[in-house]
Design a protein around this motif. Sequence first.
Motif: not given
Length: 546
Positions: A45-46, A256-259, A187-189, A121-122
Amino acid sequence: MTLTKESFHGALPPISGVAKADMDGTREKEEALRQSVMRSGAAVPRRRAVRRLVMHSMAMFGREFCYAVEAAFVTPVLLSVGLPKNLYSLVWLISPILGFVLQPVVGSASDHCTCSWGRRRPYILGLGIIMLLGMALYLNGDVMISAFIDERDKQRTWAIVITMLGVVLFDFAADFIDGPIKAYLFDVCSHQDKEKGLHYHALFTGLGGALGYLTGAMDWGQTILGYTLASEFQVIFFFAALVFIICLTLHLCSIPEVPLRYENEETKFLLEVSEPHKYNSTEEQIKNGYLKSTCSEIKAAAKPAKCVVVSRTEEKRQMTLKSLLKTLLSMPSHYRCLCVSHLFGWMAFLSNMLFFTDFMGQVVYHGNPYAPHNSTLYLTYKTGVEMGCWGLCINAVSSSVYSYLQKVLLPYIGLKGLYFIGYLLFGLGTGLIGLFPNVYSTLALCSLFGVMSSTLYTVPFHLIAEYHREEESLKLQEGEKAGEHGRGKGIDCAALTCMVQLAQIILGVGLGLLVSVAGSTVTVISASTVALIGCCFVAFCVRYVD
């Protein structure tokens, strides 16, 4: 060979003018793609902008705001519908029991979720909807039943049922939602942003709680909204629902999440250039199906050479109850010790918070809740309860302030120092309150509650992130082996938050009996004792990553 920036561009054919124009329009996304390919093949993650982390933290603000509203109004609501005293323990035990049993299931399910919207997120959206439904039922259940049923006895029975259902649903979802939110952040950081994100979470948790307590302390019955709506409870629901919907929307739109994609045997994340003269961003690759997991090479349209990517491999596992229990029971010892320390912390914190207003009314102000409502003893007790609410507000504000101080203290004392100080100050503070119950000293020492609150919301999850980071570093050093599968962040965060429900179960079974026998003072003394035991456990049993 390992994919590098030079070999990646070298594998591409010459770029035409049209393709160059297309690439100019997606240059920023392509840069993010190049940075996301590591030696392991895993997407890194960036770095995230501060506003994105603040938006992500708004879910904690909204959740804690609703929690504070529940703390202020759930007991009056239950009393107003005529709930029998023998059902009180049932109301408070159903939700934590469900959470303790189902939380790891949801955490593991989110680890394996292949929804195109992302893994976490779901579940966050679904739990947020359940929170709103539960809040609507317990704050408006009496009015809703009155609109459909005319017979008084049936009204009372159904009002009790609907209100109990609302409380259980709200507590269940509000406790549950913390795990997916933390896993979403991890997950995203990047690692640095995880640290910042956890501090923002604690900051907005405190602010949300403070605003919620202040909202509950206002007399809305004398306002325009109070006259317009049927009751003060509906006014509170209006504000709480509005705040939570706005905060949840900001959270879901933050990052945003990557599926997650799974193939039958094993997954390898690779970049496949399937169209000559063009390549896309990570998001576009996924959307158009270019990010494949069925081979271990990059195919270049004009180049016969193949570049093998050293990638992280994962087995697709069927999530069954048996495999879930096996995962929990085979938890490494340092994870297990962290869960036990978290259990000690929440047992101490909740045993104090659940009965703090009653302690203020009976012990500090010497009131009596069972006296006639027009008597001096009862009015004195009510004044103590109101002062206890201000003490809880001080706790929420101090939690926000300390979450900022943690960032300053972390480089000097480390996670071990932060963890130890949180438990120690809370244990000493509650001990002093129990030994010397005075109004002003008690309110001053309420600030130490916030130190404990901020510690519980940040340090254990910070350690989880450190453990996962250490495991990933070891895998890179040792080399990936086919069939290896790291522990999912979702199930580890869920196991940690399960300790909150377990603490509620233990306190619901044992503390109520102690209070009935020895009075509210026992809650403060027991909180101090458990916190100091936890302090020793944190110092000697929890493992810290250097």
